[in-house]
Structure formats: C-alpha cells, structure tokens
Design an enzyme around this catalytic site. Structure first.
Site, PDB file in Angstrom:
ATOM      1  N   CYS A 211       0.870  -1.193   0.000  1.00  0.00           N
ATOM      2  CA  CYS A 211       0.000   0.000   0.000  1.00  0.00           C
ATOM      3  C   CYS A 211       0.901   1.236   0.000  1.00  0.00           C
ATOM      4  O   CYS A 211       2.124   1.131   0.123  1.00  0.00           O
ATOM      5  CB  CYS A 211      -0.854  -0.001   1.261  1.00  0.00           C
ATOM      6  SG  CYS A 211       0.173   0.055   2.750  1.00  0.00           S
ATOM      7  N   HIS A 273       3.792   2.100  11.803  1.00  0.00           N
ATOM      8  CA  HIS A 273       2.668   1.899  12.727  1.00  0.00           C
ATOM      9  C   HIS A 273       2.512   3.026  13.728  1.00  0.00           C
ATOM     10  O   HIS A 273       1.557   3.032  14.499  1.00  0.00           O
ATOM     11  CB  HIS A 273       2.840   0.563  13.470  1.00  0.00           C
ATOM     12  CG  HIS A 273       3.007  -0.579  12.536  1.00  0.00           C
ATOM     13  ND1 HIS A 273       4.209  -1.189  12.302  1.00  0.00           N
ATOM     14  CD2 HIS A 273       2.115  -1.181  11.724  1.00  0.00           C
ATOM     15  CE1 HIS A 273       4.055  -2.147  11.407  1.00  0.00           C
ATOM     16  NE2 HIS A 273       2.794  -2.165  11.029  1.00  0.00           N
ATOM     17  N   CYS A 295       2.589   6.056   8.969  1.00  0.00           N
ATOM     18  CA  CYS A 295       1.685   6.233   7.827  1.00  0.00           C
ATOM     19  C   CYS A 295       0.748   7.407   8.117  1.00  0.00           C
ATOM     20  O   CYS A 295       0.176   7.479   9.224  1.00  0.00           O
ATOM     21  CB  CYS A 295       0.889   4.960   7.599  1.00  0.00           C
ATOM     22  SG  CYS A 295      -0.356   5.185   6.311  1.00  0.00           S
ATOM     23  N   HIS A 323      -0.635  -4.780  19.354  1.00  0.00           N
ATOM     24  CA  HIS A 323      -0.170  -4.333  18.039  1.00  0.00           C
ATOM     25  C   HIS A 323       0.532  -2.984  18.188  1.00  0.00           C
ATOM     26  O   HIS A 323       0.100  -2.135  18.974  1.00  0.00           O
ATOM     27  CB  HIS A 323      -1.360  -4.214  17.080  1.00  0.00           C
ATOM     28  CG  HIS A 323      -0.935  -4.017  15.650  1.00  0.00           C
ATOM     29  ND1 HIS A 323      -0.624  -2.769  15.143  1.00  0.00           N
ATOM     30  CD2 HIS A 323      -0.757  -4.889  14.633  1.00  0.00           C
ATOM     31  CE1 HIS A 323      -0.278  -2.901  13.871  1.00  0.00           C
ATOM     32  NE2 HIS A 323      -0.360  -4.188  13.540  1.00  0.00           N
ATOM     33  N   GLU A 325       0.603  -0.386  16.388  1.00  0.00           N
ATOM     34  CA  GLU A 325      -0.246   0.784  16.104  1.00  0.00           C
ATOM     35  C   GLU A 325      -1.144   1.095  17.313  1.00  0.00           C
ATOM     36  O   GLU A 325      -1.311   2.257  17.696  1.00  0.00           O
ATOM     37  CB  GLU A 325      -1.108   0.511  14.867  1.00  0.00           C
ATOM     38  CG  GLU A 325      -2.004   1.687  14.519  1.00  0.00           C
ATOM     39  CD  GLU A 325      -2.954   1.381  13.359  1.00  0.00           C
ATOM     40  OE1 GLU A 325      -2.569   0.611  12.464  1.00  0.00           O
ATOM     41  OE2 GLU A 325      -4.061   1.927  13.362  1.00  0.00           O
ATOM     42  N   ASN A 423      -3.092  -6.903   8.836  1.00  0.00           N
ATOM     43  CA  ASN A 423      -3.991  -6.882   7.669  1.00  0.00           C
ATOM     44  C   ASN A 423      -3.911  -8.185   6.877  1.00  0.00           C
ATOM     45  O   ASN A 423      -4.893  -8.616   6.283  1.00  0.00           O
ATOM     46  CB  ASN A 423      -3.749  -5.628   6.820  1.00  0.00           C
ATOM     47  CG  ASN A 423      -2.547  -5.760   5.941  1.00  0.00           C
ATOM     48  OD1 ASN A 423      -2.650  -6.280   4.844  1.00  0.00           O
ATOM     49  ND2 ASN A 423      -1.384  -5.315   6.413  1.00  0.00           N
TER      50      ASN A 423
HETATM   51  S1  SF4 Z   1      -2.666   2.416   7.508  1.00  0.00           S
HETATM   52 FE1  SF4 Z   1      -1.259   0.699   7.238  1.00  0.00          FE
HETATM   53  S2  SF4 Z   1      -2.225  -0.588   5.660  1.00  0.00           S
HETATM   54 FE2  SF4 Z   1      -3.237   1.414   5.598  1.00  0.00          FE
HETATM   55  S3  SF4 Z   1      -2.154   2.609   4.024  1.00  0.00           S
HETATM   56 FE3  SF4 Z   1      -1.180   3.055   5.993  1.00  0.00          FE
HETATM   57  S4  SF4 Z   1       0.492   1.578   6.154  1.00  0.00           S
HETATM   58 FE4  SF4 Z   1      -0.891   0.830   4.579  1.00  0.00          FE
END
Ligand code: SF4
Length: 506
Positions: A211, A273, A295, A323, A325, A423
């Site tokens: 992604c 994360h 991200c 996790h 995140e 995921n």
């Molecule tokens: S939240 Fe995680 S899975 Fe979604 S785009 Fe960002 S890195 Fe990718």
C-alpha cells in the site's frame, strides 16, 4: 498408453539403495557419476519419458553455514555451460522442514570433477553457489531442452563434505552415512511433492501487496540509509514483513525494539505503525535525529483521538491488544483511551459519562468484525462520536474486498504475508468466513503440499506489507508444477501516494 512416471535419479548405487527403500512404486534410476556418465545415460531418460523428475543424492557444501546432513534444495543449477532456474520445489521444502530436516535453498553448481580443495570451494562459493555436485546441471539441461517445458524438476542434495571438512578426510565417512540416512528420510516428501504435478487455475486478487503507507516507509529507510551515517536505527519493524526487514538489514538498517538500544545523537526511523508521544519526548531528550515513517492514515487516527480527548470524551479504541499501532494510539492519552477488542468487550465496557464517548479504529481491522463491534458501541452509547471518515484504511478495505471476490471461486486461498501482519491475518479470516480454506505464508516455501493436493483453483493475495515479488514467486512455483491459467480480479484501482517526511524529502 502407460502413464508417464515420477522418476528419481541418483548418481551412486548407495544413493539409489537408500532411496529405493523409501519410495513406493517410484523408479529410482542411477545415471552414474559426473557429466560424462550422465550424457551416456540420457537415452534411458528419453526412454522413460517421466512426468516429474527429482535429482537426488549427496553433495559438497560450499556455504560455510552448511553442516553434514543438511538438505539443499536447488533454486537453480549451473555449470560452465549455463544455468537453469528451478521454481517448483517450494512445497517440497516446506514438507522437508515440517519433517524436522534442516533445509537450505540456493544455487547448486555442477563440476566435472570432485571438488576437494578448500581454495576451489571458496572460489565456487564466491559465485553464490551454496553446494556442489557433478550431475544436476547436465540432467536438468537435458530435461529442459528436450522435455515438455512444464515438467516439474527438483534437485535435492544432502551435504556430506563441508566447507571446513573437505572430502577424503576420515570424518567424511560418518558424514556420508548420516547423509544417506537423511536422503532416505526425503522419500515421503518427494512423493507428496511429485503428486502435485498438474494444471491449475490461479485467481489473483487485486489490489494486493504493498500500500502507499508501506511503500513510503520503505522508501524512507532506503533514503535515510543513503543520507545519514551508519548505523541507521529503526524502532520496531518498519512494516510487519520478515522479507522487507531482512532486505533493509542487508542494506545496513539496524532494527531495535526500544529507544534505549539507540545511542545518543544518532538517527532513528519510527515505523509505519506510529509511536506514542512518550517515545517522541524520549527521542527529543536523547537528541536523536528522528525520521518519522508513521503512515499518514495512522497519524490521522492519532489526531482524531487527540481531538476527542481535548474535549473531554472517553475514547474507545477498537483494535488488537499488543499491536504496535494500538500501543502508539493508546499512548496519546494513557487511561483516557480504552481498548475494545471485539463485540463482547463492547457489550461489557463501562464509562464515566455515557454521553461523552467517542471511538476510533485500528487501521487494519477486518471490516465486518469492526462493524459488529461499532454497532454494539452505538447501541450502548447512542451519542457516541466518531471520525467523519473511515479509520480502517483504503488499503485494508480494498484488499478485503478483493479477497472476497476470489475466495468463493477458489479451492484454497494463499495469503502472502508475515504472521505478525494484522492486515494479512484479516485476509485469511475474510476468506475463511466465506467458507474457503485459507493459509498465511511468508513466501512460496511456506506452502505445504496438502494445501495444493486437491486444489484446482488457487486464490492468491498478499497483505499490504508483503512485497509483490513474493506473489510472483508463488505463481512461478505453481507454473513450474504444471500449466497455469491466471485470472486477475481487480475490485479497485489504487494510485494514492504520500509525500515524504522532513529529513528525507527533497
Ligand atoms: S494504515 Fe497501514 S495498511 Fe493502511 S495505508 Fe497506511 S500503512 Fe498501509
């Protein structure tokens, strides 16, 4: 017309004897030792006209980590006339490992003489070959040049002499006996692998694999490696994929669990994360040069949580305990953000003021599961607030839709991803909920023979952190087991790109 057989080819009588006792109803032919003997024997190969071939026997180890009795499965065979890539043996590797054997994969080089000296071994090892034999390249070339192009071929060698204990030393005698015992143990796995030969259909989910957030995080580490002095530290796995981490380690990145492993004043990258504010404060106190690969869609969830906290809400974070995140988001306001893992927890949780509650979601949840948990929260707290846009990110949603589109028509679904990739695990669950067997594999060598045994249609997808080339390798493996028709089902186009952060941008 007689059916074309699975043929096992050995060079030595002792190898033939060891294998013949371990294989039922499989011809084990002896071609003789060395390429000249192989060439004399080739008419016999043409006469047998096998449907599947395994070249099996002992070999010399070139890679210093190989020990007597280790099994080497060739990814390619080479000699001074050229090289042939072998892709079909991944399920054989998985089965041999499951049986407790130590298995390495890599190139095998064939020579026309016994390689005895340490110097020659080192020279051959420097070419990238991990083991040496005298027959494989000649046999595989003959098969690839004359036989049907989708003929599955595996080359399996058990190490006798090693980089440190070359041949013709006394110690090679017990090593040879051990190797023959191991060779015998490979028999059942060889038969299971050979039974997989045949045509298949592949249903490929689209989108799959990387992604925008993962691509950005990997780019950030690679750019930081070019720009900053080594070692470059990365807190936690940059993305949850073993191959990505190994690749970046090879390039010079050092992965650590916590900042106390990072020396003062050096550069550290925060993973995709995200991190809690406490980690940022600690990095500042230690004068670390921070490059933040969080991200932007994870950062958005942090912002939402902070906004709700600032107005006095209790924030419920729907996510999975432990996790990275979730740990980062909970850290935005310890005690004020509470974790809700599923519908049962949503039904049970109590808050001080039910009129001042909000929820946010981990970005990589299963869309259906999260909807059930959120429904329970909305029923229990009718005034509950949430983000105006979905917290489950576009990449997670698209990959789950895509796996749904292939699962119902597939006999089995293979999800490429690492076991700690949230995921990727959700993709397995989505396929299973639709009634289809699904398995998570880090790469092709994780595919067990029984998953493919009765499967004519194989669904393939990959989690957002799994590199695309790993999917190609799984398809390559299936194609090397027989003719494959690939049908890609694309449910969404993705063209999102995130800008790079301070420290590596520009
Ligand atoms: S939240 Fe995680 S899975 Fe979604 S785009 Fe960002 S890195 Fe990718």
């Amino acid at each position: 017309m007689t059916e074309r057989p699975f043929l096992v080819i050995t060079a030595l009588r002792s190898e033939q004897f060891a294998l013949a006792g371990a294989l039922s109803g499989v011809p084990v032919e002896r071609c003789g030792m060395g390429p000249a003997k192989v060439r004399q024997w080739l008419p016999r190969l043409a006469e047998i006209n096998p449907a599947v071939v395994a070249v099996v026997g002992v070999a010399g180890g070139l890679d210093p980590s190989l020990r007597a009795g280790d099994v080497v499965v060739a990814t390619e065979v080479r000699d001074d006339k050229g090289r042939r890539v072998l892709r079909s043996a991944a399920p054989l590797v998985a089965e041999l490992r499951r049986q407790g054997l130590t298995v390495r994969t890599g190139p095998i080089v064939s020579t026309d003489h016994i390689v005895g000296g340490v110097d020659e071994r080192q020279r051959l090892a420097a070419t990238g070959a991990i083991a040496v034999d005298m027959e494989s390249a000649e046999i595989v070339r003959a098969l690839s040049d004359t036989a049907d192009p989708s003929l599955p071929i595996a080359v399996v060698r058990v190490v006798v002499d090693t980089a440190y204990t070359p041949i013709a030393r006394l110690r090679t005698l017990p090593a040879g006996a051990k190797a023959l015992m191991v060779l015998r143990r490979t028999g059942p796995a060889l038969q299971k692998w050979a039974a997989l030969a045949g045509p298949r259909r592949v249903l490929l989910a689209g989108p799959r694999s990387f992604c925008a957030g993962v691509e950005r995080a990997i780019d950030i580490v690679e750019l930081a490696l070019q720009r900053y002095s080594r070692p470059l530290y990365v807190r936690r796995q940059i993305v949850h994929n073993a191959h990505v981490v190994r690749d970046l380690e090879k390039q010079g990145a050092v992965f650590v669990d916590e900042l106390d492993e990072v020396p003062d004043g050096t550069t550290v990258v925060f993973s995709a994360h995200g991190v809690s504010p406490a980690v940022r404060v600690e990095a500042e106190r230690r004068r670390l040069n921070v490059i933040d690969a969080t991200c932007p869609l994870v950062a958005k969830v942090h912002s939402e949580a902070k906004r709700f906290i600032a107005r006095g809400d209790t924030v419920l974070l729907v996510g999975h305990d432990g996790h990275d995140e979730v740990e980062g988001t909970l850290g935005e306001a310890p005690g004020q953000i509470r974790l809700v893992q599923d519908r049962a927890e949503a039904e049970a949780i109590s808050v001080d003021d039910p009129d001042k509650v909000a929820f946010v979601l981990q970005t990589t949840l299963a869309v259906d599961d999260a909807a059930q948990t959120v429904d329970a929260l909305r029923r229990r707290f009718p005034l509950i607030e949430s983000s105006p846009t979905d917290d489950i990110c576009y990449a997670t949603t698209n990959r789950q839709k895509a796996v749904s589109a292939i699962a119902q028509d597939a006999d089995v679904v293979l999800v490429v991803g690492s076991p700690n990739s949230s995921n990727s695990l959700r993709l397995v669950e989505v396929a299973e909920r639709l009634g289809t067997r699904a398995h998570l594999v880090d790469d092709a060598s994780g595919v067990l023979p029984e998953w493919l045994a009765d499967a004519k249609t194989i669904g393939i997808t990959a989690g957002a952190s799994a590199p695309p080339h790993l999917v190609d390798e799984v398809i390559g493996m299936l194609s090397a087991l027989g003719p494959v028709e690939v049908d890609e089902r694309v449910v969404a186009e993705e063209d999102l790109k995130f800008t790079l952060p301070k420290g590596v941008a520009g």
